[in-house]
Design a protein around this motif. Structure first.
Motif, PDB file in Angstrom:
ATOM      1  N   ASN A 154       0.849  -1.182   0.000  1.00 40.37           N
ATOM      2  CA  ASN A 154       0.000   0.000   0.000  1.00 40.37           C
ATOM      3  C   ASN A 154       0.892   1.242   0.000  1.00 40.37           C
ATOM      4  OD1 ASN A 154      -2.251   1.711   0.252  1.00 40.37           O
ATOM      5  ND2 ASN A 154      -2.108   1.692   2.479  1.00 40.37           N
ATOM      6  N   ALA A 155       0.701   2.118  -0.994  1.00 39.55           N
ATOM      7  CA  ALA A 155       1.521   3.331  -1.111  1.00 39.55           C
ATOM      8  C   ALA A 155       0.599   4.520  -1.341  1.00 39.55           C
ATOM      9  CB  ALA A 155       2.525   3.190  -2.243  1.00 39.55           C
ATOM     10  N   SER A 156      -0.215   4.824  -0.345  1.00 39.89           N
ATOM     11  CA  SER A 156      -1.262   5.828  -0.490  1.00 39.89           C
ATOM     12  C   SER A 156      -1.004   7.111   0.284  1.00 39.89           C
ATOM     13  CB  SER A 156      -2.603   5.234  -0.036  1.00 39.89           C
ATOM     14  OG  SER A 156      -2.918   4.069  -0.771  1.00 39.89           O
ATOM     15  N   THR A 157       0.099   7.184   1.025  1.00 43.05           N
ATOM     16  CA  THR A 157       0.363   8.369   1.841  1.00 43.05           C
ATOM     17  C   THR A 157       0.433   9.628   0.986  1.00 43.05           C
ATOM     18  OG1 THR A 157       1.626   7.036   3.412  1.00 43.05           O
ATOM     19  CG2 THR A 157       1.952   9.417   3.492  1.00 43.05           C
ATOM     20  N   GLY A 158      -0.371  10.617   1.345  1.00 44.68           N
ATOM     21  CA  GLY A 158      -0.393  11.881   0.618  1.00 44.68           C
ATOM     22  C   GLY A 158      -1.510  11.981  -0.390  1.00 44.68           C
ATOM     23  N   LEU A 159      -2.139  10.847  -0.746  1.00 40.06           N
ATOM     24  CA  LEU A 159      -3.250  10.860  -1.693  1.00 40.06           C
ATOM     25  C   LEU A 159      -4.576  10.908  -0.943  1.00 40.06           C
ATOM     26  CD1 LEU A 159      -2.424   8.176  -4.422  1.00 40.06           C
ATOM     27  CD2 LEU A 159      -2.528  10.656  -4.731  1.00 40.06           C
ATOM     28  N   PRO A 160      -5.552  11.660  -1.464  1.00 36.34           N
ATOM     29  CA  PRO A 160      -6.893  11.571  -0.894  1.00 36.34           C
ATOM     30  C   PRO A 160      -7.421  10.155  -1.082  1.00 36.34           C
ATOM     31  CG  PRO A 160      -6.670  13.481  -2.338  1.00 36.34           C
ATOM     32  CD  PRO A 160      -5.460  12.637  -2.551  1.00 36.34           C
ATOM     33  N   ALA A 161      -8.429   9.791  -0.313  1.00 30.18           N
ATOM     34  CA  ALA A 161      -9.039   8.476  -0.459  1.00 30.18           C
ATOM     35  C   ALA A 161      -9.503   8.282  -1.894  1.00 30.18           C
ATOM     36  CB  ALA A 161     -10.208   8.332   0.507  1.00 30.18           C
ATOM     37  N   PHE A 162      -9.397   7.068  -2.371  1.00 29.81           N
ATOM     38  CA  PHE A 162      -9.759   6.723  -3.743  1.00 29.81           C
ATOM     39  C   PHE A 162     -11.149   7.230  -4.072  1.00 29.81           C
ATOM     40  CE2 PHE A 162     -11.643   3.959  -6.906  1.00 29.81           C
ATOM     41  CZ  PHE A 162     -10.625   3.722  -7.806  1.00 29.81           C
ATOM     42  N   ALA A 163     -11.250   7.969  -5.178  1.00 36.02           N
ATOM     43  CA  ALA A 163     -12.537   8.483  -5.635  1.00 36.02           C
ATOM     44  C   ALA A 163     -12.439   8.809  -7.110  1.00 36.02           C
ATOM     45  CB  ALA A 163     -12.935   9.735  -4.851  1.00 36.02           C
ATOM     46  N   GLY A 164     -13.552   8.724  -7.813  1.00 37.09           N
ATOM     47  CA  GLY A 164     -13.553   9.065  -9.223  1.00 37.09           C
ATOM     48  C   GLY A 164     -12.764   8.060 -10.040  1.00 37.09           C
ATOM     49  N   ASP A 165     -11.979   8.546 -10.987  1.00 43.05           N
ATOM     50  CA  ASP A 165     -11.228   7.690 -11.898  1.00 43.05           C
ATOM     51  C   ASP A 165      -9.751   8.061 -11.858  1.00 43.05           C
ATOM     52  OD1 ASP A 165     -13.295   6.084 -13.030  1.00 43.05           O
ATOM     53  OD2 ASP A 165     -13.978   7.846 -14.126  1.00 43.05           O
ATOM     54  N   PRO A 166      -9.002   7.601 -10.881  1.00 37.94           N
ATOM     55  CA  PRO A 166      -7.572   7.927 -10.828  1.00 37.94           C
ATOM     56  C   PRO A 166      -6.814   7.285 -11.983  1.00 37.94           C
ATOM     57  CG  PRO A 166      -8.096   6.257  -9.217  1.00 37.94           C
ATOM     58  CD  PRO A 166      -9.414   6.719  -9.774  1.00 37.94           C
ATOM     59  N   PHE A 167      -5.754   7.943 -12.405  1.00 35.74           N
ATOM     60  CA  PHE A 167      -4.952   7.456 -13.524  1.00 35.74           C
ATOM     61  C   PHE A 167      -3.483   7.473 -13.117  1.00 35.74           C
ATOM     62  CE2 PHE A 167      -2.568   7.766 -17.463  1.00 35.74           C
ATOM     63  CZ  PHE A 167      -3.232   6.911 -18.311  1.00 35.74           C
ATOM     64  N   ILE A 168      -2.842   6.306 -13.146  1.00 35.04           N
ATOM     65  CA  ILE A 168      -1.427   6.169 -12.801  1.00 35.04           C
ATOM     66  C   ILE A 168      -0.594   6.221 -14.077  1.00 35.04           C
ATOM     67  CG2 ILE A 168       0.309   4.513 -12.000  1.00 35.04           C
ATOM     68  CD1 ILE A 168      -0.974   5.525  -9.632  1.00 35.04           C
ATOM     69  N   TYR A 169       0.499   6.985 -14.048  1.00 39.66           N
ATOM     70  CA  TYR A 169       1.339   7.094 -15.249  1.00 39.66           C
ATOM     71  C   TYR A 169       2.796   7.287 -14.857  1.00 39.66           C
ATOM     72  CZ  TYR A 169       3.429   9.022 -19.493  1.00 39.66           C
ATOM     73  OH  TYR A 169       4.248   9.265 -20.553  1.00 39.66           O
ATOM     74  N   TYR A 170       3.675   6.521 -15.496  1.00 39.26           N
ATOM     75  CA  TYR A 170       5.117   6.698 -15.310  1.00 39.26           C
ATOM     76  C   TYR A 170       5.669   7.383 -16.550  1.00 39.26           C
ATOM     77  CZ  TYR A 170       9.985   5.733 -14.149  1.00 39.26           C
ATOM     78  OH  TYR A 170      11.324   5.868 -13.843  1.00 39.26           O
ATOM     79  N   GLY A 171       6.172   8.606 -16.382  1.00 36.17           N
ATOM     80  CA  GLY A 171       6.569   9.417 -17.518  1.00 36.17           C
ATOM     81  C   GLY A 171       7.959   9.124 -18.036  1.00 36.17           C
ATOM     82  N   GLU A 172       8.211   9.625 -19.234  1.00 32.12           N
ATOM     83  CA  GLU A 172       9.554   9.524 -19.809  1.00 32.12           C
ATOM     84  C   GLU A 172      10.544  10.399 -19.046  1.00 32.12           C
ATOM     85  OE1 GLU A 172       9.998   7.188 -21.858  1.00 32.12           O
ATOM     86  OE2 GLU A 172       7.849   6.832 -22.006  1.00 32.12           O
ATOM     87  N   CYS A 232       0.001  10.424 -10.471  1.00 35.16           N
ATOM     88  CA  CYS A 232      -1.346   9.912 -10.233  1.00 35.16           C
ATOM     89  C   CYS A 232      -2.324  11.078 -10.371  1.00 35.16           C
ATOM     90  CB  CYS A 232      -1.475   9.283  -8.851  1.00 35.16           C
ATOM     91  SG  CYS A 232      -3.095   8.511  -8.561  1.00 35.16           S
ATOM     92  N   ALA A 233      -3.204  10.998 -11.355  1.00 32.12           N
ATOM     93  CA  ALA A 233      -4.197  12.038 -11.585  1.00 32.12           C
ATOM     94  C   ALA A 233      -5.520  11.613 -10.985  1.00 32.12           C
ATOM     95  CB  ALA A 233      -4.370  12.292 -13.075  1.00 32.12           C
ATOM     96  N   ILE A 234      -6.093  12.450 -10.136  1.00 37.36           N
ATOM     97  CA  ILE A 234      -7.402  12.204  -9.551  1.00 37.36           C
ATOM     98  C   ILE A 234      -8.233  13.476  -9.671  1.00 37.36           C
ATOM     99  CG2 ILE A 234      -6.541  10.445  -7.952  1.00 37.36           C
ATOM    100  CD1 ILE A 234      -6.512  12.496  -5.763  1.00 37.36           C
ATOM    101  N   ALA A 235      -9.457  13.431  -9.154  1.00 38.75           N
ATOM    102  CA  ALA A 235     -10.372  14.554  -9.333  1.00 38.75           C
ATOM    103  C   ALA A 235      -9.833  15.849  -8.737  1.00 38.75           C
ATOM    104  CB  ALA A 235     -11.730  14.215  -8.722  1.00 38.75           C
ATOM    105  N   THR A 236      -9.021  15.747  -7.689  1.00 37.10           N
ATOM    106  CA  THR A 236      -8.542  16.964  -7.026  1.00 37.10           C
ATOM    107  C   THR A 236      -7.210  17.460  -7.574  1.00 37.10           C
ATOM    108  OG1 THR A 236      -7.552  15.580  -5.305  1.00 37.10           O
ATOM    109  CG2 THR A 236      -9.736  16.472  -4.877  1.00 37.10           C
ATOM    110  N   GLY A 237      -6.645  16.782  -8.539  1.00 33.48           N
ATOM    111  CA  GLY A 237      -5.394  17.257  -9.118  1.00 33.48           C
ATOM    112  C   GLY A 237      -4.452  16.126  -9.477  1.00 33.48           C
ATOM    113  N   ILE A 238      -3.222  16.489  -9.803  1.00 33.22           N
ATOM    114  CA  ILE A 238      -2.189  15.543 -10.207  1.00 33.22           C
ATOM    115  C   ILE A 238      -1.124  15.480  -9.119  1.00 33.22           C
ATOM    116  CG2 ILE A 238      -0.431  15.010 -11.944  1.00 33.22           C
ATOM    117  CD1 ILE A 238      -2.157  16.640 -13.934  1.00 33.22           C
ATOM    118  N   TYR A 239      -0.771  14.264  -8.730  1.00 31.65           N
ATOM    119  CA  TYR A 239       0.198  14.048  -7.666  1.00 31.65           C
ATOM    120  C   TYR A 239       1.438  13.347  -8.221  1.00 31.65           C
ATOM    121  CZ  TYR A 239      -3.466  15.234  -4.297  1.00 31.65           C
ATOM    122  OH  TYR A 239      -4.427  15.893  -3.582  1.00 31.65           O
ATOM    123  N   THR A 240       2.587  13.597  -7.588  1.00 34.24           N
ATOM    124  CA  THR A 240       3.828  12.931  -7.970  1.00 34.24           C
ATOM    125  C   THR A 240       4.361  12.154  -6.768  1.00 34.24           C
ATOM    126  OG1 THR A 240       5.181  14.867  -7.394  1.00 34.24           O
ATOM    127  CG2 THR A 240       4.406  14.688  -9.680  1.00 34.24           C
TER     128      THR A 240
END
Length: 244
Positions: free
Chosen positions: A62-80, A86-94
């Motif tokens: 579990n690696a959820s520290t700093g993220l709001p509770a799961f809601a909506g449609d989060p999108f995980i992406y590893y960039g070049e 991690c993009a969620i309804a409240t913004g984009i997190y790194t």
């Protein structure tokens, strides 16, 4: 179901939320560690995941520290850029591997629904979906992060949503559904190309598609830089692929 996402064809799998109370929308590989990341609120192998987690090859973490509770449609992406997003309804997190904590990429709060995907290309982070602004910047459906501020991609879409984006040969391609116009242009089959300053119609629009619904068009860039467009339609319900 599965699809390919990202500039270099990283494999992403998903399960439809209408069939599962808890689901994984997509997954991303951290290419530095080899860990497979995902966003969910499920218990997997006895480990409760409240927002995001990963498989390290041996166990689920579990690696959820700093993220709001799961809601909506989060999108995980590893960039070049070797950054995990991690993009969620409240913004984009790194993600910081040093502190094992997610931090908000500020400003990145979106208004009007959600972010469908993220992509790094040509020195920018691109976000797309059906939002009307991001980080306080008016941007209709698409925007890019310069590292200091968000920029709209022209006037964006007049309606509908952007379902997929891809990069190839210095050009950004977008596909979606119900657009109306993009950058003032009325593109055939809701597919268009951004050259960095303006939108143009896709150079070889797929035949017999009509107006594709969300998720009926998939835009992907292969490792050799060519662009592959896969779509479904009444004529081809199982999918047709075209490479340009």
């Amino acid at each position: 179901r599965g699809k390919v996402d990202g500039e270099y064809g990283h494999v992403v799998c998903s399960r439809h939320r209408r069939q599962h109370a808890a689901y994984i929308r997509n997954m991303a590989e951290d290419r530095l560690t080899g860990y497979i990341w995902f966003a969910t609120n499920a218990t997997i192998n006895g480990v409760a995941i409240t927002a995001a987690g990963y498989w390290n090859g041996t166990t689920i973490v579990n690696a959820s520290t700093g993220l709001p509770a799961f809601a909506g449609d989060p999108f995980i992406y590893y960039g070049e850029d070797s950054v995990l997003y991690c993009a969620i309804a409240t913004g984009i997190y790194t993600w910081s591997s040093a502190t094992s904590t997610w931090s908000l990429l500020s400003p990145s709060t979106v208004t009007s629904t959600t972010i469908n995907g993220l992509m790094t290309a040509y020195g920018y982070l691109y976000a797309w979906g059906s939002f009307t602004s991001i980080g306080g910047t008016t941007a209709l459906g698409m925007a890019r992060w310069t590292g200091a501020a968000w920029e709209a991609l022209g006037s964006g879409i007049s309606a509908g949503t952007v379902a997929r984006m891809a990069a190839a040969n210095g050009v950004i391609y977008a596909a979606g559904g119900g657009w109306g116009t993009v950058g003032g242009l009325t593109p055939l089959d809701n597919v268009a190309a951004w050259d960095g300053s303006s939108w143009t119609a896709f150079p070889a629009n797929p035949p017999n598609t009509g107006t594709p619904a969300l998720d009926s068009v998939y835009v992907m860039a292969s490792a050799d830089g060519s662009l592959t467009l896969t779509w479904t339609s009444a004529v081809s319900p199982f999918g047709t692929t075209m490479t340009v």
